[in-house]
Design a protein around this motif. Structure first.
Motif, PDB file in Angstrom:
ATOM      1  N   THR A  61      35.468  54.223  46.868  1.00  0.00           N
ATOM      2  CA  THR A  61      34.155  53.628  47.061  1.00  0.00           C
ATOM      3  C   THR A  61      33.957  53.322  48.540  1.00  0.00           C
ATOM      4  O   THR A  61      34.817  52.725  49.176  1.00  0.00           O
ATOM      5  CB  THR A  61      34.040  52.315  46.251  1.00  0.00           C
ATOM      6  N   ARG A  88      31.031  51.678  51.128  1.00  0.00           N
ATOM      7  CA  ARG A  88      29.755  50.982  51.262  1.00  0.00           C
ATOM      8  C   ARG A  88      29.402  50.914  52.744  1.00  0.00           C
ATOM      9  O   ARG A  88      30.269  50.747  53.584  1.00  0.00           O
ATOM     10  CB  ARG A  88      29.849  49.581  50.683  1.00  0.00           C
ATOM     11  N   ASP A 115      36.921  48.672  46.806  1.00  0.00           N
ATOM     12  CA  ASP A 115      36.176  47.657  46.071  1.00  0.00           C
ATOM     13  C   ASP A 115      36.347  46.278  46.699  1.00  0.00           C
ATOM     14  O   ASP A 115      37.341  45.995  47.367  1.00  0.00           O
ATOM     15  CB  ASP A 115      36.639  47.617  44.616  1.00  0.00           C
ATOM     16  N   THR A 130      24.359  49.428  50.848  1.00  0.00           N
ATOM     17  CA  THR A 130      24.837  49.995  49.590  1.00  0.00           C
ATOM     18  C   THR A 130      25.045  48.861  48.597  1.00  0.00           C
ATOM     19  O   THR A 130      25.615  47.829  48.953  1.00  0.00           O
ATOM     20  CB  THR A 130      26.192  50.715  49.817  1.00  0.00           C
ATOM     21  N   PRO A 131      24.619  49.014  47.341  1.00  0.00           N
ATOM     22  CA  PRO A 131      24.824  47.950  46.362  1.00  0.00           C
ATOM     23  C   PRO A 131      26.296  47.550  46.247  1.00  0.00           C
ATOM     24  O   PRO A 131      27.189  48.388  46.312  1.00  0.00           O
ATOM     25  CB  PRO A 131      24.318  48.552  45.054  1.00  0.00           C
ATOM     26  N   GLY A 135      27.513  45.589  43.537  1.00  0.00           N
ATOM     27  CA  GLY A 135      27.924  45.621  42.140  1.00  0.00           C
ATOM     28  C   GLY A 135      28.698  44.385  41.704  1.00  0.00           C
ATOM     29  O   GLY A 135      29.307  44.374  40.640  1.00  0.00           O
ATOM     30  N   LYS A 136      28.683  43.351  42.524  1.00  0.00           N
ATOM     31  CA  LYS A 136      29.360  42.082  42.222  1.00  0.00           C
ATOM     32  C   LYS A 136      28.434  40.948  42.607  1.00  0.00           C
ATOM     33  O   LYS A 136      27.529  41.115  43.400  1.00  0.00           O
ATOM     34  CB  LYS A 136      30.661  41.939  43.032  1.00  0.00           C
TER      35      LYS A 136
END
Length: 140
Positions: free
Chosen positions: A10, A12, A28, A107-108, A110-111
């Motif tokens: 990932t 970001r 992450d 970028t998202p 997600g948390k």
């Protein structure tokens, strides 16, 4: 095409408002930390400073690393901003981590929020009124 055993790291990205400074983070993250101390409230003009704690080895500048101004407010507190637009951006104040201002991510994540710090210092207005209103319009 992905094969069994392949994996994708990932990545970001984020940056300042004017685009002069940009960065990327690999891997992450565990969520956002919000500091409610009076210094963080003053430096942001908001409820506090929302940050991501990123290991230095997973952070890198894409551009504008040298396009920064750092304000040292006291020995243990400083803020780094873009010298053109003033966006508060990642602080590299120790040898282990980079402290990335969460609002600069493009970028998202997600948390959500993982930790609130210095809650006893929260502003008295840092709460919703019973008749709070919500609007769903986006700015971009």
């Amino acid at each position: 095409m992905m094969r069994e055993g392949d994996w994708v790291m990932t990545v970001r990205r984020g940056g300042c408002l004017c685009g002069a400074r940009a960065y990327e983070i690999e891997g992450d993250l565990d969520g956002v930390w919000i500091c409610h101390c009076s210094l963080c409230r003053k430096v942001t003009g908001s409820i506090g400073n929302a940050i991501l704690i990123v290991p230095k080895a997973r952070f890198r500048w894409l551009r504008g690393e040298d396009h920064a101004v750092t304000y040292v407010l006291r020995e243990t507190y400083s803020i780094t901003r873009c010298q053109t637009c003033g966006t508060p951006l990642p602080a590299e104040v120790d040898d282990t981590n980079v402290y990335v201002t969460a609002g600069t991510l493009d970028t998202p994540l997600g948390k959500g929020v993982r930790t609130h710090l210095f809650c006893a210092s929260r502003a008295d207005w840092d709460r919703d009124e019973p008749d709070v209103r919500y609007f769903d319009a986006r700015s971009r």
